[in-house]
Enzyme design. Structure first.
Site, PDB file in Angstrom:
ATOM      1  N   TYR A  36       0.310  -1.066   1.163  1.00 54.27           N
ATOM      2  CA  TYR A  36      -0.134  -2.547   1.819  1.00 54.27           C
ATOM      3  C   TYR A  36      -1.285  -2.237   0.868  1.00 54.27           C
ATOM      4  O   TYR A  36      -2.045  -3.699   1.257  1.00 54.27           O
ATOM      5  CB  TYR A  36       0.083  -2.852   3.255  1.00 54.27           C
ATOM      6  CG  TYR A  36      -0.363  -1.518   4.340  1.00 54.27           C
ATOM      7  CD1 TYR A  36      -1.689  -2.070   4.691  1.00 54.27           C
ATOM      8  CD2 TYR A  36       0.382  -1.310   4.761  1.00 54.27           C
ATOM      9  CE1 TYR A  36      -2.356  -0.369   5.481  1.00 54.27           C
ATOM     10  CE2 TYR A  36      -0.353  -0.438   5.655  1.00 54.27           C
ATOM     11  CZ  TYR A  36      -1.852   0.132   6.062  1.00 54.27           C
ATOM     12  OH  TYR A  36      -1.930   1.242   7.409  1.00 54.27           O
ATOM     13  N   GLY A  37      -2.160  -1.418   1.344  1.00 59.77           N
ATOM     14  CA  GLY A  37      -3.976  -1.478   0.802  1.00 59.77           C
ATOM     15  C   GLY A  37      -4.060  -0.734  -0.621  1.00 59.77           C
ATOM     16  O   GLY A  37      -2.696  -0.835  -1.283  1.00 59.77           O
ATOM     17  N   THR A  38      -4.626   1.249  -0.720  1.00 63.35           N
ATOM     18  CA  THR A  38      -5.683   1.265  -1.265  1.00 63.35           C
ATOM     19  C   THR A  38      -3.982   1.808  -2.146  1.00 63.35           C
ATOM     20  O   THR A  38      -4.602   2.697  -3.221  1.00 63.35           O
ATOM     21  CB  THR A  38      -6.150   2.244  -1.780  1.00 63.35           C
ATOM     22  OG1 THR A  38      -5.719   3.399  -1.283  1.00 63.35           O
ATOM     23  CG2 THR A  38      -7.256   1.625  -0.349  1.00 63.35           C
ATOM     24  N   LEU A  39      -3.035   2.460  -2.151  1.00 61.28           N
ATOM     25  CA  LEU A  39      -1.784   2.905  -2.244  1.00 61.28           C
ATOM     26  C   LEU A  39      -0.692   2.159  -3.512  1.00 61.28           C
ATOM     27  O   LEU A  39      -0.176   2.781  -4.206  1.00 61.28           O
ATOM     28  CB  LEU A  39      -0.261   3.709  -1.838  1.00 61.28           C
ATOM     29  CG  LEU A  39      -0.868   4.741  -0.749  1.00 61.28           C
ATOM     30  CD1 LEU A  39      -0.465   4.932   0.436  1.00 61.28           C
ATOM     31  CD2 LEU A  39      -1.383   5.945  -2.070  1.00 61.28           C
ATOM     32  N   GLU A  95      -3.262   9.845   3.826  1.00 61.23           N
ATOM     33  CA  GLU A  95      -3.546   9.327   5.288  1.00 61.23           C
ATOM     34  C   GLU A  95      -4.288  10.445   5.910  1.00 61.23           C
ATOM     35  O   GLU A  95      -4.547   9.691   7.085  1.00 61.23           O
ATOM     36  CB  GLU A  95      -1.921   8.540   5.463  1.00 61.23           C
ATOM     37  CG  GLU A  95      -2.216   7.973   4.448  1.00 61.23           C
ATOM     38  CD  GLU A  95      -2.182   6.518   4.119  1.00 61.23           C
ATOM     39  OE1 GLU A  95      -3.650   7.032   4.132  1.00 61.23           O
ATOM     40  OE2 GLU A  95      -2.579   6.058   3.079  1.00 61.23           O
TER      41      GLU A  95
END
Length: 162
Positions: A9-12, A75
């Site tokens: 949902y973000g930088t991935l 992570e």
């Protein structure tokens, strides 16, 4: 081979600083998804708190189990309650159905004090109020190998995530 699914949902997300499509073994895009929760803006990356209030948008990928270890490293998953993120297995709405996916949820003690991203969409929030077009919104239409050759951004404390 056992296939697992992951919701990012973000930088991935595609086109972001830790684009999952640059990682190996390379995942396979399944579709755009959403999960019930809220997204907090931690500055360089977001944090998802599951089951609260709204919907968070992201991408779902099928992945080889070996990729999970790579994601755990990005992570910085640690045992115990002090970890910044926890691994969760939750149902994600994707392609007019539901799929069990791995999700990296922010530890509430690290996320709750940060501002919310009202749209629940990290990529949209990064575009800002101008609504400038971002290629990651075209992922379903153009999915394919990434043009980036680099690995994940591992800049140390405060590194880019999700």
């Amino acid at each position: 081979m056992t296939v697992r699914h992951v919701f990012v949902y973000g930088t991935l997300r595609q086109g972001q600083s830790n684009d999952i499509n640059r990682l190996h073994p390379r995942p396979v895009f399944v579709g755009m998804g959403q999960v019930m929760g809220v997204l907090h803006n931690l500055g360089a990356y977001p944090g998802l708190l599951l089951g609260q209030g709204g919907w968070v948008s992201g991408e779902v990928y099928a992945m080889d189990p070996a990729l999970e270890a790579v994601l755990d490293g990005i992570e910085d998953i640690r045992p115990g309650s002090e970890s910044e993120y926890f691994k969760r297995q939750v149902m994600i709405e994707v392609n007019a159905g539901a799929l069990s996916c791995l999700v990296y949820e922010i530890n509430p003690r690290y996320g709750q004090q940060h501002p919310l991203i009202p749209s629940g969409d990290w990529v949209k929030a990064q575009r800002g109020p101008s609504g400038a077009h971002d290629e990651s919104s075209d992922i379903s239409a153009k999915y394919g190998p990434s043009s980036c050759d680099g690995g994940p951004d591992r800049t140390g404390p405060g590194k880019q995530r999700r």
